[in-house]
Design an enzyme around this catalytic site. Structure first.
Site, PDB file in Angstrom:
ATOM      1  N   LYS A 177       0.847  -1.191   0.000  1.00 30.50           N
ATOM      2  CA  LYS A 177       0.000   0.000   0.000  1.00 30.50           C
ATOM      3  C   LYS A 177       0.890   1.251   0.000  1.00 30.50           C
ATOM      4  CE  LYS A 177      -1.755   3.072   2.455  1.00 30.50           C
ATOM      5  NZ  LYS A 177      -1.815   4.177   1.485  1.00 30.50           N
ATOM      6  N   GLY A 230       6.906   5.585   7.813  1.00 32.28           N
ATOM      7  CA  GLY A 230       6.054   6.774   7.813  1.00 32.28           C
ATOM      8  C   GLY A 230       6.306   7.599   9.058  1.00 32.28           C
ATOM      9  N   GLY A 235       2.830   5.497  12.819  1.00 30.53           N
ATOM     10  CA  GLY A 235       3.531   4.264  13.198  1.00 30.53           C
ATOM     11  C   GLY A 235       3.019   3.717  14.523  1.00 30.53           C
ATOM     12  N   GLU A 252       9.697   2.052  10.619  1.00 27.24           N
ATOM     13  CA  GLU A 252      10.781   3.024  10.378  1.00 27.24           C
ATOM     14  C   GLU A 252      10.121   4.389  10.392  1.00 27.24           C
ATOM     15  OE1 GLU A 252      12.658   5.657   9.224  1.00 27.24           O
ATOM     16  OE2 GLU A 252      12.953   4.847   7.190  1.00 27.24           O
ATOM     17  N   CYS A 286      14.085  10.562   6.023  1.00 22.23           N
ATOM     18  CA  CYS A 286      14.057  10.171   7.436  1.00 22.23           C
ATOM     19  C   CYS A 286      15.404  10.420   8.086  1.00 22.23           C
ATOM     20  CB  CYS A 286      13.666   8.697   7.530  1.00 22.23           C
ATOM     21  SG  CYS A 286      14.615   7.635   6.450  1.00 22.23           S
ATOM     22  N   GLU A 387      10.302  16.574  14.177  1.00 19.25           N
ATOM     23  CA  GLU A 387      10.717  16.322  12.798  1.00 19.25           C
ATOM     24  C   GLU A 387       9.980  17.285  11.869  1.00 19.25           C
ATOM     25  OE1 GLU A 387       9.528  12.659  10.709  1.00 19.25           O
ATOM     26  OE2 GLU A 387      11.637  12.404  10.216  1.00 19.25           O
TER      27      GLU A 387
HETATM   28  O1  TXE Z   1       2.764  10.146   6.851  1.00 18.46           O
HETATM   29  P1  TXE Z   1       1.972   8.874   7.336  1.00 18.46           P
HETATM   30  P2  TXE Z   1       2.278  11.617   6.498  1.00 18.46           P
HETATM   31  C1  TXE Z   1       6.901  12.045   8.800  1.00 18.46           C
HETATM   32  C2  TXE Z   1       7.149  13.476   8.393  1.00 18.46           C
HETATM   33  C3  TXE Z   1       5.808  13.928   7.916  1.00 18.46           C
HETATM   34  C4  TXE Z   1       4.899  13.175   8.851  1.00 18.46           C
HETATM   35  C5  TXE Z   1       3.490  12.977   8.351  1.00 18.46           C
HETATM   36  O2  TXE Z   1       7.554  14.218   9.513  1.00 18.46           O
HETATM   37  O3  TXE Z   1       5.629  15.311   8.055  1.00 18.46           O
HETATM   38  O4  TXE Z   1       5.514  11.922   9.021  1.00 18.46           O
HETATM   39  O5  TXE Z   1       3.513  12.451   7.043  1.00 18.46           O
HETATM   40  C6  TXE Z   1      -0.336   5.278   5.566  1.00 18.46           C
HETATM   41  N1  TXE Z   1      -3.066   2.739   9.069  1.00 18.46           N
HETATM   42  N2  TXE Z   1       7.307  11.099   7.786  1.00 18.46           N
HETATM   43  O6  TXE Z   1       1.072  12.002   7.270  1.00 18.46           O
HETATM   44  O7  TXE Z   1       0.587   9.197   7.779  1.00 18.46           O
HETATM   45  C7  TXE Z   1      -0.364   6.374   4.523  1.00 18.46           C
HETATM   46  O8  TXE Z   1      -1.436   6.189   3.632  1.00 18.46           O
HETATM   47  C8  TXE Z   1      -2.224   2.277   8.140  1.00 18.46           C
HETATM   48  C9  TXE Z   1       8.533  10.413   8.034  1.00 18.46           C
HETATM   49  O9  TXE Z   1       2.188  11.716   5.044  1.00 18.46           O
HETATM   50  O10 TXE Z   1       2.849   8.203   8.305  1.00 18.46           O
HETATM   51  C10 TXE Z   1       1.009   6.210   3.896  1.00 18.46           C
HETATM   52  O11 TXE Z   1       0.978   5.131   2.975  1.00 18.46           O
HETATM   53  N3  TXE Z   1      -1.578   3.072   7.278  1.00 18.46           N
HETATM   54  C11 TXE Z   1       8.697   9.251   7.165  1.00 18.46           C
HETATM   55  C12 TXE Z   1       1.889   5.817   5.093  1.00 18.46           C
HETATM   56  O12 TXE Z   1       0.982   5.357   6.094  1.00 18.46           O
HETATM   57  C13 TXE Z   1      -1.781   4.399   7.363  1.00 18.46           C
HETATM   58  C14 TXE Z   1       8.195   9.326   5.796  1.00 18.46           C
HETATM   59  C15 TXE Z   1       2.711   6.971   5.672  1.00 18.46           C
HETATM   60  O13 TXE Z   1       1.858   8.025   5.983  1.00 18.46           O
HETATM   61  C16 TXE Z   1      -2.668   4.941   8.324  1.00 18.46           C
HETATM   62  C17 TXE Z   1       6.971  10.071   5.684  1.00 18.46           C
HETATM   63  C18 TXE Z   1      -3.321   4.044   9.200  1.00 18.46           C
HETATM   64  N4  TXE Z   1      -4.146   4.468  10.148  1.00 18.46           N
HETATM   65  C19 TXE Z   1       6.582  10.936   6.645  1.00 18.46           C
HETATM   66  N5  TXE Z   1      -2.654   6.292   8.179  1.00 18.46           N
HETATM   67  C20 TXE Z   1      10.000   8.521   7.254  1.00 18.46           C
HETATM   68  N6  TXE Z   1      10.147   7.634   8.238  1.00 18.46           N
HETATM   69  O14 TXE Z   1      10.871   8.685   6.426  1.00 18.46           O
HETATM   70  C21 TXE Z   1      -1.818   6.578   7.166  1.00 18.46           C
HETATM   71  N7  TXE Z   1      -1.295   5.438   6.656  1.00 18.46           N
END
Ligand code: TXE
Length: 494
Positions: A177, A230, A235, A252, A286, A387
């Site tokens: 996904k 994410g 997470g 991660e 990240c 972050e």
């Molecule tokens: O990420 P999300 P977002 C950090 C960065 C950013 C913040 C928010 O600081 O500003 O996170 O980003 C899926 N159950 N990082 O809101 O929500 C979603 O569809 C299952 C750091 O865009 O974490 C996407 O595929 N899945 C990071 C994925 O989770 C769910 C990289 C990541 O989205 C879900 C990105 C749920 N309830 C953002 N809700 C890194 N580690 O590098 C959302 N998703």
């Protein structure tokens, strides 16, 4: 121009969503929709999981030798290399990453499939030197089952490769996904599995909003593990949901990584490391070295040189070879970055460069943020603790090794750290003292298919890449074979 349409793959067939709805994908450089992906819901998620479960329990994948699994992975790597330019361009349109960066990434991603293709038939159990007479005891390392791989928008293909290659090498099946903001490159990649020879149902995709289908995937009882990259809040929610059915997780979750410059460092190299640490991918990584810790005796020199270097960055069209910094990938993320810049100013940080959006006409359609540097930052400020995930650097002074280690570790995160020094003793001692899953000395941002990567503390659980990663997709079975002719009387204790 009509937006391009990308499709999911389930059970080896390309498909739309059950409801026939579509989600738009917007090009962050133009601010315009350039493609559409299926807007799936829980019913699509259910079908993808059942398909993956069927492929895991019966059919050609379930009985395939590890050697043949490895061959398929290597073939997939070759197909990605063949289609590298096409995949790179899709991700640039979808995500705003520089074509120069994506070209290099697409040449490197096949290595994950080649490495884990080689590892697939080196997953071995052991014969135990049993402490009991006449018993033969051995271990087997078996796949977990259906893996859900949830990826973010900042590096869709690379972060997917980190999950897919070890998961498949171990013999699992997968439901992918991608982020609702950047699904297109993943869907283009999905088309290659059938050509590589993977049986139908081994790798499936569903696209849509995290809250709608992400949660449905994580909750599903047929899913054995969730591999997630994410934000840490999402997470934590994924972890809590996975706990309900005692699922395995790899998480991660980003960081607030310290990049530490000691006075004895080669300062010009350290400056380059500071720049690449924060401005590569517009800071949306990240591992961004978002806290630049500088020893007080060289603070003015380093801060001055970093600002001068950052000022030369060429913002522009990510497709152009001359562009060095691209847009922010999503509109909500750009809003978040700009809000953090306001917070830093209100907290009294000294804005040394940038601090807003660029005014050049060719940059006003897209979601740009100027490369921004704050000096005189205290580690207590929000800009140093949270972050930001954008091109915003905080420079924090320190006195000595102890203070550097204290500030570096004074964070809820622990993903990565950089140390710039020419003193070999200091390099090793500091590498020991820093609480982070990756420590770079006199370099920054290096990753490899063979190097385990993951977080300490709130940066996550588990490791991706390297031999450690395949363990994350396996479970150990211990088999006991009794060699005695006769089973003893159970009422006579021995
Ligand atoms: O990420 P999300 P977002 C950090 C960065 C950013 C913040 C928010 O600081 O500003 O996170 O980003 C899926 N159950 N990082 O809101 O929500 C979603 O569809 C299952 C750091 O865009 O974490 C996407 O595929 N899945 C990071 C994925 O989770 C769910 C990289 C990541 O989205 C879900 C990105 C749920 N309830 C953002 N809700 C890194 N580690 O590098 C959302 N998703």
């Amino acid at each position: 121009m009509e937006p391009a349409r990308y499709h999911n793959t389930v059970d080896g067939r390309t498909c739309e969503s059950a409801t026939g709805r579509w989600l738009q994908s917007v090009n962050p450089f133009t601010g315009e929709a350039w493609a559409e992906v299926p807007h799936c819901d829980a019913a699509d998620a259910e079908q993808a999981i059942e398909t993956a479960h069927a492929a895991f329990t019966r059919g050609p994948w379930a009985t395939m030798s590890a050697t043949n699994r490895g061959k398929l992975l290597r073939r997939l790597g070759d197909l990605i290399a063949r289609d590298a330019d096409k995949l790179a361009e899709i991700e640039v349109r979808d995500n705003g990453k520089l074509l120069a960066e994506m070209g290099a990434q697409l040449r490197y991603i096949p290595e994950w499939f080649h490495y884990y293709g080689g590892l697939a038939d080196k997953i071995e159990g052991a014969v135990l030197p049993s402490d009991k007479p006449n018993v033969f005891t051995y271990t087997k390392r078996e796949p977990l089952g259906v893996i859900v791989a949830i990826t973010p928008w900042n590096s869709p293909l690379l972060l997917l490769a980190w999950k897919l290659a070890p998961a498949l090498a171990a013999g699992n099946t997968v439901v992918v996904k991608p982020s609702e903001f950047t699904s297109c490159s993943t869907l283009a990649l999905m088309e290659l599995f059938a050509e590589a020879g993977f049986p139908a149902g081994v790798v499936n995709s569903v696209t849509g909003y995290g809250a709608e289908i992400g949660a449905a995937l994580v909750e599903h009882p047929l899913v054995s593990k969730v591999a997630f990259t994410g934000g840490d809040a999402t997470g934590a929610a994924v972890y809590a949901t996975a706990a309900k059915n005692i699922k395995h997780v790899t998480l991660e979750l980003g960081g607030k990584s310290p990049n530490i410059v000691f006075a004895d460092a080669n300062i010009d190299n350290a400056v380059k490391g500071a720049i690449s640490g924060i401005f590569a991918a517009s800071g949306q990584t990240c591992i961004a070295g978002s806290r630049l810790l500088v020893q007080r005796s060289v603070y003015d020199e380093v801060a001055g040189k970093v600002v001068d270097f950052a000022r030369t960055a060429r913002l522009g069209d990510p497709m152009a070879a001359t562009t060095q910094v691209g847009p922010i990938t999503t509109l909500p993320q750009r809003t978040k970055v700009l809000q953090y810049i306001d917070v830093a100013k209100a907290e009294g940080a000294d804005c040394l460069l940038g601090g807003g959006t660029p005014t050049a006409p060719e940059l006003t359609r897209g979601w740009f943020v100027e490369p921004t540097i704050f000096g005189g930052v205290s580690n207590a400020m929000r800009i140093a603790r949270e972050e930001v995930f954008g091109p915003v650097l905080s420079i924090i002074p320190f006195e000595d090794d102890d203070e550097a280690a204290t500030i570096a570790n004074d964070t809820i995160y622990g993903l990565a750290a950089g140390i710039w020094t020419s003193d070999i003793r200091r390099a090793h001692v500091m590498a020991d003292r820093i609480q982070a899953g990756t420590v770079w000395v006199n370099t920054y941002r290096a990753v490899s298919f063979m190097a385990p990567f993951g977080g300490y503390k709130r940066s996550g659980i588990g490791r991706e890449s390297g031999q450690d990663a395949v363990d994350e997709y396996l479970q150990t079975k211990c088999v006991w074979i009794n060699l005695d002719e006769e089973v003893p009387n159970p009422f006579v204790l021995r």
